[in-house]
Design a protein around this motif. Sequence first.
Motif, PDB file in Angstrom:
ATOM      1  N   LYS A  52     -25.691  -8.634  -4.401  1.00  0.00           N
ATOM      2  CA  LYS A  52     -25.061  -8.654  -3.084  1.00  0.00           C
ATOM      3  C   LYS A  52     -23.636  -9.201  -3.073  1.00  0.00           C
ATOM      4  O   LYS A  52     -22.880  -8.924  -2.154  1.00  0.00           O
ATOM      5  CB  LYS A  52     -25.922  -9.447  -2.113  1.00  0.00           C
ATOM      6  N   SER A  53     -23.244 -10.006  -4.057  1.00  0.00           N
ATOM      7  CA  SER A  53     -21.898 -10.592  -4.031  1.00  0.00           C
ATOM      8  C   SER A  53     -20.849  -9.513  -4.301  1.00  0.00           C
ATOM      9  O   SER A  53     -21.116  -8.504  -4.954  1.00  0.00           O
ATOM     10  CB  SER A  53     -21.772 -11.709  -5.075  1.00  0.00           C
ATOM     11  N   SER A  54     -19.655  -9.749  -3.797  1.00  0.00           N
ATOM     12  CA  SER A  54     -18.577  -8.769  -3.977  1.00  0.00           C
ATOM     13  C   SER A  54     -18.233  -8.592  -5.447  1.00  0.00           C
ATOM     14  O   SER A  54     -17.883  -7.496  -5.882  1.00  0.00           O
ATOM     15  CB  SER A  54     -17.337  -9.183  -3.181  1.00  0.00           C
ATOM     16  N   ARG A  55     -18.374  -9.644  -6.234  1.00  0.00           N
ATOM     17  CA  ARG A  55     -18.057  -9.575  -7.671  1.00  0.00           C
ATOM     18  C   ARG A  55     -18.986  -8.584  -8.387  1.00  0.00           C
ATOM     19  O   ARG A  55     -18.571  -7.890  -9.301  1.00  0.00           O
ATOM     20  CB  ARG A  55     -18.170 -10.950  -8.295  1.00  0.00           C
TER      21      ARG A  55
ATOM     22  N   ASP B 123     -28.334 -11.264  -8.828  1.00  0.00           N
ATOM     23  CA  ASP B 123     -27.362 -11.028  -7.755  1.00  0.00           C
ATOM     24  C   ASP B 123     -27.045  -9.540  -7.661  1.00  0.00           C
ATOM     25  O   ASP B 123     -26.607  -8.929  -8.626  1.00  0.00           O
ATOM     26  CB  ASP B 123     -26.082 -11.813  -8.057  1.00  0.00           C
TER      27      ASP B 123
ATOM     28  N   ALA C 199     -24.071 -13.356 -13.077  1.00  0.00           N
ATOM     29  CA  ALA C 199     -24.620 -13.254 -11.716  1.00  0.00           C
ATOM     30  C   ALA C 199     -25.609 -12.099 -11.634  1.00  0.00           C
ATOM     31  O   ALA C 199     -26.702 -12.233 -11.075  1.00  0.00           O
ATOM     32  CB  ALA C 199     -23.489 -13.074 -10.705  1.00  0.00           C
ATOM     33  N   TYR C 200     -25.236 -10.963 -12.204  1.00  0.00           N
ATOM     34  CA  TYR C 200     -26.096  -9.774 -12.215  1.00  0.00           C
ATOM     35  C   TYR C 200     -27.430 -10.085 -12.902  1.00  0.00           C
ATOM     36  O   TYR C 200     -28.500  -9.770 -12.385  1.00  0.00           O
ATOM     37  CB  TYR C 200     -25.374  -8.622 -12.909  1.00  0.00           C
TER      38      TYR C 200
ATOM     39  N   GLU D 143     -18.614 -13.539 -15.731  1.00  0.00           N
ATOM     40  CA  GLU D 143     -19.126 -14.134 -14.491  1.00  0.00           C
ATOM     41  C   GLU D 143     -19.961 -13.132 -13.703  1.00  0.00           C
ATOM     42  O   GLU D 143     -21.032 -13.469 -13.204  1.00  0.00           O
ATOM     43  CB  GLU D 143     -17.980 -14.650 -13.630  1.00  0.00           C
ATOM     44  N   ALA D 144     -19.478 -11.900 -13.605  1.00  0.00           N
ATOM     45  CA  ALA D 144     -20.244 -10.860 -12.897  1.00  0.00           C
ATOM     46  C   ALA D 144     -21.539 -10.572 -13.641  1.00  0.00           C
ATOM     47  O   ALA D 144     -22.592 -10.434 -13.023  1.00  0.00           O
ATOM     48  CB  ALA D 144     -19.418  -9.590 -12.744  1.00  0.00           C
TER      49      ALA D 144
END
Length: 94
Positions: free
Chosen positions: A75-78, A73, A68-69, A64-65
């Motif tokens: 900026k998200s905490s993950r 992404d 997103a990366y 999932e990280a």
Amino acid sequence: MTEPLLMYPGEAMQMKEVGRRLKIPTETLRNWFRKYGIGNRTLDGGRIYMSIVAALMIQHDDGEALAAYLDGDRKSSRVLKYFDHLGISTRGVG
């Protein structure tokens, strides 16, 4: 032509350095480079520079990280927890 992976300063490293820091064999990283697109090859087709952040996500089986990366992404905490773990700043860039 594939779009280049945009990386923060301190994040892009030669594949051998990523392997040394994360204790991952170069051949494994080469496979991840091909499978996940976590880096860029120099114009002459030689060196591979890859994201140590993305490699760490794969090492921790955090799909999932990584997704997103790879979607941009930063900026998200993950995603940020990997940058923080590696001591790579995302402030003041871009």
